[in-house]
Design an enzyme around this catalytic site. Structure first.
Site: not given
Length: 260
Positions: A138, A152
């Site tokens: 990501s 995250y």
């Protein structure tokens, strides 16, 4: 995708394969003739014809073990692993609200699931001297949102480092390892978030999308990516057409990350 990628008959495992990017990857690999197994905690409303689904929580060691054993029993091993699984359920509020359980959940889902799946299935690839592993990371590993995605983002950064190290170890043995780093992708979950923000701000869906894009510092392309666009990139990367690509990361974010 209208051209042949040379995937017919290859055995592929897609984690997180029932929603968003994962579902799009499952569909395009199946369209290209691959044998596909999709693993997720719950089944999709519909599964493409010919795709086998395994229900498992890959965020746990037991779930990874049961799923990979089922994969080996059904296919005898795999030629392609696409580790799409990821996400965050952490509340907003910054570092102070992230207790040990929140950190463990983030690491289990976004790092250890891929590590455990690879550890179980990579030996079979090494024995054959061929295979491809994709790790979906990501852009938040570079652009974390401190209010809600610290754990995250940190887990995805760890996944990227693990992936690079793995590529250095196994590429000389015939296994390609590649990272794909999406920015904001217009999945069902992203649509729901935009709609919720729009309602809170008294605007429409397009206004909600603008709120998210502004929080990211803007998307020069002017829109989020579509799951199909990410899936098409992944399908190319796992194909023989990308046979010289390993150890690198492909960012698909519409220009969001402002650095080279």
């Amino acid at each position: 995708m209208s051209f042949d990628l040379g995937l017919k008959g290859l055995r592929a495992l897609v984690t997180g394969g029932t929603k968003g990017i994962g579902a799009a990857v499952v569909a395009v690999l199946r369209e290209q003739g691959a044998q596909v197994i999709s693993v997720a905690r719950s089944a999709a409303d519909s599964t493409p014809e010919g795709v086998h689904f395994i229900a498992a929580d890959l965020g746990t060691a037991a779930g990874c073990a049961s799923a990979t054993e089922a994969v080996k029993a059904r296919l005898g091993g795999v030629d392609i692993i696409v580790n799409v699984l990821g996400g965050s359920s952490a509340p907003g509020g910054g570092f102070a609200v992230l207790d040990d359980e929140q950190w463990a959940n983030a690491l289990g889902q976004n790092l250890m699931a891929a590590v455990r799946v690879d550890r179980a299935l990579l030996p079979g690839m090494l024995a054959r001297g061929a295979g491809v592993i994709i790790h979906v990371t990501s852009i938040q590993r570079e652009l974390p949102l401190p209010d809600s995605t610290t754990a995250y983002a940190a887990a995805k950064a760890a996944l990227a480092t693990y992936s690079k190290s793995l590529s250095k170890e196994v590429t000389p043995k015939g296994i390609r390892v590649v990272r794909v780093s999406p920015g904001w992708v217009e999945t069902d979950a992203a649509v729901a978030l935009a709609e919720r923000l729009a309602e809170q701000a008294g605007t429409d869906y397009e206004g909600g999308k603008q709120i998210i894009m502004q929080a990211l510092g803007g998307i020069p392309l002017g829109r989020p990516a579509k799951p199909q666009e990410v899936a098409d990139l992944i399908a190319f990367l796992v194909s023989p057409r990308a046979a010289s690509i390993s150890g690198t990361e492909y960012v698909i974010d519409g220009g969001t990350v402002p650095t080279v």
